[in-house]
Design a protein around this motif. Structure first.
Motif, short mmCIF file in Angstrom:
data_model
loop_
_atom_site.label_atom_id
_atom_site.label_comp_id
_atom_site.label_asym_id
_atom_site.label_seq_id
_atom_site.Cartn_x
_atom_site.Cartn_y
_atom_site.Cartn_z
N PHE A 12 -5.78 -2.25 -7.23
CA PHE A 12 -6.10 -0.79 -6.29
C PHE A 12 -7.19 -0.62 -7.06
O PHE A 12 -7.16 -0.54 -8.55
N ARG A 34 -8.46 -2.34 -1.52
CA ARG A 34 -7.64 -3.06 -2.17
C ARG A 34 -7.55 -4.72 -2.60
O ARG A 34 -8.85 -5.16 -1.37
N LEU A 56 -7.28 5.75 -1.09
CA LEU A 56 -6.98 4.31 -1.75
C LEU A 56 -9.35 4.20 -1.14
O LEU A 56 -9.60 4.56 0.07
N GLU A 102 0.63 -1.44 -0.31
CA GLU A 102 0.16 0.01 0.32
C GLU A 102 1.16 1.54 0.01
O GLU A 102 1.83 1.28 0.84
#
Lengths: 112, 116
Positions: B35, B50, B47, A100
């Motif tokens: 993503f 995911r 974001l 991430e």
């Protein structure tokens, strides 16, 4: 915990000048990525750095562009002798290790 | 090299309804992440969700869920109960796991407008 910080948020340069874009990663993050977003486009990878090392610069133009991430201080993306085609939004992302990535707010560069 | 394709440049939906954004990708890798990022007018990249490729179960985050079809290399995003604040550009992104450089490869985006 402050997020990824980028400055300046907006930068105006005349053709031929230098542009310096700064990125301070999140605390504890040692991986920094730079991306460029042209108008109406998705983000394109430019370079990946760890402290004092360039790991992957496969997306960087061969000339005029350079990046660093020193032991102390922010990561810097430097564009020498800017041209109108460099006008874009430049995003920095940081990561603690892998997967991430957390993005900064971006720097919008305008070349007159 | 990996590529990500978003075939819908623009979409619109009525508030409270459901919308699905499409994404396909091309890769020979077996270990990767996918993503969805949201970019509102402020241009901040956020974001949304995911998905790890090794997980068969589709990821879910509140009103957002994905339909991950690994064999078809498809990764669509479903937004339920759409809200006005969902209006944004949505980018699908691919990340190879391992190999020394985990850069994101983005699609060109889908502009979503939620109408009142």
């Amino acid at each position: 915990n402050a997020g990824v910080m980028q400055n300046p948020r907006h930068l105006v340069r005349r053709r031929g000048q230098e542009a310096r874009l700064r990125c301070s990663p999140m605390k504890g993050h040692s991986h920094v990525y730079w991306y460029r977003q042209l108008p109406e486009e998705g983000l394109k990878f430019m370079v990946y750095l760890q402290k004092e090392n360039i790991i992957d610069e496969s997306g960087m133009p061969k000339e005029r562009f350079s990046a660093e991430f020193p032991k102390e201080g922010p990561s810097i993306l430097r564009i020498q002798q800017v041209v109108r085609g460099d006008s874009a939004a430049y995003f920095c992302a940081s990561s603690p290790a892998y997967n991430e990535q957390f993005f900064g707010p971006g720097t919008r560069l305008t070349v007159l | 090299a990996q590529t990500v394709t978003q075939s819908q440049p623009e979409m619109s939906v009525q508030e409270a309804e459901t919308v699905t954004l499409s994404c396909t990708y091309d890769t020979s890798e077996n270990n990767y992440y996918l993503f969805w990022y949201k970019q509102p007018p402020s241009r901040q990249m956020i974001l949304v969700i995911r998905q790890e490729a090794y997980k068969q179960q589709n990821a879910t985050e509140n009103r957002f869920s994905v339909n991950f079809q690994k064999a078809a290399k498809s990764f669509s995003l479903k937004i339920s109960d759409s809200q006005l604040g969902d209006t944004a550009m949505y980018f699908c992104a691919f990340m190879k796991h391992g190999g020394g450089s985990e850069k994101l490869v983005f699609g060109k985006g889908t502009k979503l407008t939620v109408n009142p």
